[in-house]
Design an enzyme around this catalytic site. Structure first.
Site, PDB file in Angstrom:
ATOM      1  CG  ASP A 188      50.949-114.728  17.795  1.00  0.00           C
ATOM      2  OD1 ASP A 188      50.893-113.781  16.982  1.00  0.00           O
ATOM      3  OD2 ASP A 188      51.271-115.876  17.459  1.00  0.00           O
ATOM      4  CG  ASP A 192      53.770-112.732  14.408  1.00  0.00           C
ATOM      5  OD1 ASP A 192      54.260-111.801  13.748  1.00  0.00           O
ATOM      6  OD2 ASP A 192      53.255-113.752  13.903  1.00  0.00           O
ATOM      7  CE  LYS A 221      46.042-126.826  18.769  1.00  0.00           C
ATOM      8  NZ  LYS A 221      47.399-126.744  18.198  1.00  0.00           N
TER       9      LYS A 221
END
Lengths: 364, 439
Positions: free
Chosen positions: A219, A110, A163
């Site tokens: 992506d 991707d 994150k």
């Protein structure tokens, strides 16, 4: 050299386009997505390329046969019988990836960027350790897994923070790696994640380095990002003054970054751009306004239509004075009637739309 | 049994007048934002002011020599219209009578009874200027004479749901006699509704109004049914003092239900089109209906059909339309308007000196005087179903205007999209907007 491309499953995130073609064959900037990767790998000297897939449609086998000849590479399908995550497929392809002692590339199918395989291989050789992962700088690292380096070392990775709430760094894993065959010994043949299991283990031994990516990275696995990625890619072509781009001096080109296949026909008084790709045999009528959009092969945009932030699927038709915007995606052979407005519609193949789609919706 | 031959009317022998009720500036609020710049009766639909369509129907009735406009606009308002109409309909004398207070439709007629009765007409038509229909006045007159009627009302069928928003007529299907009349009932009574067009025998209507006035002073009138229409008028009533209050009489509420008891009140049911022109948006369906009527009668005024003209289309002789622009159906282009190359206009009214730039798309909209629509812009309303008598639609649970309206001198930027909006005069729209009123 060897490479493995993680293709995976049915590409459901890129529907309705992937209802018609497997994701690797969907054209990004007028060439199948996987071709960008194969071409870059071949240019860097890769000779054996493994596609890790969950399923193998005939159309993909046939297409890749052609690429094998064109680029002088061996392409092998490695078909998983059960999803093996992001690391398991490496083990499954051990016979090819581990056939010699040279390192191999791994990349997510991707990802679109200026693939730096040659420089990456050089850098990897220079540090001589087990693995190098390509990292890219992002504005909002809190959305991603962030790479943290060892103190007093520019490239050796200390750990990954998923994150992060507080700023620990702004480099994230770009989904492109070069690994020594010894890494294969670290992986078991079971569903397993390269990001969460393999890399932390290599990190622990101080054998994992990062390589900074120059330029854009995206992506493009879903339509919104597919469009953004197209803009970045075209911008990069413009920066390199690529001959592929349609000259900005043409009267209908507006704002540059326009890529038009030579077989496409453009009507009178159009205004096209910025950030538009127009595929083979596309027909654009008179007075058409196109910006930030992708028109796939054999599609047709009739007179005076206005198209923005939209992917027009193969063989689709956009009617006169129609207006498409806000990440509208037309599947294969869709017809948008004259004067119809579509706001963020995902239209499945072979549909005819005669009434406005006022709010984002999936039209089955 | 012997009968006194009253007015065995043959069209030539009996004389007929017509009254057109034009209302006043405080009544046209629902026609905003267009009524901010032009009095509603003078707003152009299908290339002519709304009252011109009434006047033309009246002028076709043999024997009518006089038309009285009754309203409470300033005298100057209808001066130019009356002058032009006098040239176009030379056999008709047109005068405007101004009410200084809102007297109600019946009150106004009674107030000007001397002017109406002058020349001793046997009967007179009363037309509300805010209806759009084919005005089958000849057929009403025929029924009037056949039945030796005191009053004939024009009726039309609507859906049961819509009926309670109008005056409802219960009639005898065979004799066409009106048995019962009620204005905006709360429950279903009939789907035959009052079109706002009447024919009255002069000897009957004034006595009826007089007795209603008398009854009013004896016994105060019951508060009318709640509806937005009545609320507006009751607002005026409350402002007035008692003496004037007695003069506010509406044909619909105060007179028609009594007439139904007279045995000589008949209804002519039209199968032809009928729409009210209340909101500004209703000008778009009215425009469509009058254009279709003109097209059916092969009017020379309309643009000739072609690949880029889907009839019916009216283009004012002073307008400039690029040959690559596609217009219609149901489009009126006003004086000195400019339509650019590759523009598309459908189901819309483009007013005087407005400009639609190249490749723009205008659907179900009204483009105000001197307004500008940019290149590749899209100004769009929503179609209203045939037979639907409202001009609002519900989108995402919110009631919005189905027709997009740009007031005077508005601007829409290049490539900007405006959908289901009402835009007050002198606004520039630079970003996409939907479902809003823009102040």
């Amino acid at each position: 050299m060897k490479a493995l491309i993680l293709v995976g499953g049915f590409g459901t995130r890129l529907r309705p386009l992937t209802l018609t073609l497997p994701k690797p064959l969907v054209e990004f900037a007028n060439r199948p997505m996987i071709l960008h990767q194969i071409e870059a790998l071949a240019a860097a000297g890769a000779t054996d390329i493994v596609l890790a897939v969950n399923y193998r449609p005939d159309v993909m086998t046939a297409a890749l046969k052609r690429y094998e000849q064109k680029y002088g590479v061996n392409i092998t399908f490695s078909v998983e019988t059960e999803p093996l995550g992001t690391a398991g497929p490496l083990k499954l392809a051990e016979k090819i990836l581990g056939k010699d002692n040279s390192p191999f590339f791994v990349l997510n199918s991707d990802v679109i960027c200026d693939f730096p395989f040659t420089e990456l291989a050089e850098f990897h050789q220079s540090h001589g350790q087990e693995g190098t992962i390509v990292v890219t700088k992002v504005e909002e690292p809190s959305k991603y897994g962030v790479v943290v380096h060892k103190p007093s070392h520019p490239s050796r990775i200390d750990r990954f923070v998923e994150k992060p709430v507080e700023f620990v760094g702004n480099r994230i894993n770009a989904g492109i790696y070069i690994l020594n065959p010894s890494v294969l010994k670290r992986i078991e043949l079971r569903p397993t994640s390269i990001e969460q299991e393999t890399f932390p283990a290599i990190c622990k031994d101080g054998e994992l380095h990062s390589f900074d990516l120059d330029g854009f990275w995206m992506d493009v696995g879903q339509p919104k990002d597919f469009l953004s990625g197209t803009c970045l890619y075209l911008g990069s072509l413009a920066k390199r003054s690529s001959k592929q781009l349609t000259p900005a001096s043409l009267p209908y080109v507006h704002g540059g970054n326009v890529l038009i296949d030579p077989s496409a026909k453009i009507g009178k008084n159009c205004r096209i751009g910025p950030n538009v790709t127009i595929g083979p045999n596309v027909v654009i009528g008179d007075g058409v306004r196109l910006q930030r959009c992708v028109l796939l092969e054999n599609s047709k945009v009739k007179d005076h239509a206005w198209v923005k932030s939209t992917i027009v699927g193969w063989n689709s038709t956009v009617g006169k004075w129609a207006r498409l915007e806000n990440v509208t995606v037309l599947g294969d052979d869709v017809t948008i009637g004259d004067e119809v407005y579509v706001n963020g519609g995902s239209i499945l193949p072979h549909k005819t739309i005669k009434q406005n789609v006022d709010v984002p919706a999936i039209i089955m | 049994m012997l009968q006194v031959p009253v007015r065995k009317g043959t069209g030539s022998a009996a004389s007929t007048k017509a009254v057109i009720l034009v209302g006043g500036p405080s009544r046209g609020t629902r026609f905003r934002p267009l009524s901010l710049d032009v009095p509603k009766p003078l707003f152009d639909v299908a290339g002519h002011p709304i009252i011109w369509h009434c006047l033309r129907a009246v002028a076709k009735v043999p024997g009518i020599r006089e038309v009285i406009l009754v309203g409470y606009y300033d005298e100057a308002v209808f001066r130019d219209f009356s002058r032009d109409a006098a040239k176009e309909f030379p056999h008709i004398r047109i005068q405007y009578l101004r009410e200084y207070q809102a007297l109600g439709t019946a009150g106004g007629l009674y107030h000007f009874r001397d002017a109406i009765l002058k020349g001793k007409p046997d009967r007179f038509f009363v037309l509300n200027a805010d209806v759009c229909c084919s005005f089958p006045l000849g057929e009403m007159l025929k029924l009037f004479e056949e039945k030796d009627a005191e009053a004939v009302i024009l009726g039309t069928r609507v859906s049961n749901d819509a009926a309670t928003n109008f005056g409802c007529i219960v009639s005898d299907g065979h004799t066409k006699r009106v048995l019962h009349y009620v204005e905006k009932p709360e429950s279903h009574i009939s789907n035959l509704i009052n079109c706002g067009v009447y024919l009255f025998a002069t000897e009957c209507i004034f006595p009826s109004i007089r007795s209603a006035i008398k009854r009013r002073s004896d016994r105060p009138r019951i508060v009318s049914y709640p509806s937005s229409e009545n609320l507006e008028s009751s607002f005026f009533r409350d402002q007035d003092d008692d003496a004037e209050k007695n003069e506010v009489l509406r044909l619909e509420q105060d007179i028609l239900s009594d007439l139904a008891d007279s045995n000589r009140f008949f209804v002519h049911e039209t199968k032809d089109f009928w729409r009210q022109i209340k909101t500004a948006g209703s000008a778009v369906p009215a425009n469509a209906l009058y254009l279709q009527k003109a097209f059916q009668s092969q009017s020379e005024e309309l643009a000739a059909p072609s690949a880029n003209i889907l009839p019916p289309v009216f283009i004012h002789p002073t307008a400039t339309v690029d040959p690559t622009a596609k217009l219609g159906p149901n489009v009126s282009i006003g004086p000195k308007a400019v339509i650019g190359a590759g523009a598309r206009v459908k189901e819309s009214i483009v007013l005087e000196e407005a400009e639609i730039k190249h490749d723009a798309c205008v659907l179900y909209s009204i483009i105000g005087w001197n307004s500008r629509v940019g290149a590749w812009a899209r100004v769009e309303g929503s179609p209203t179903p045939v037979g639907n008598h409202t001009t609002s639609i519900v989108k995402n649970g919110v009631k919005v205007q189905s027709i997009t309206i740009l007031g005077k001198e508005c601007g829409v930027g290049d490539e900007v999209r405006v959908q289901n909006c009402v835009c007050l005069p002198y606004k520039e729209l630079k970003r996409d907007v939907a479902n809003e009123v823009i102040m």
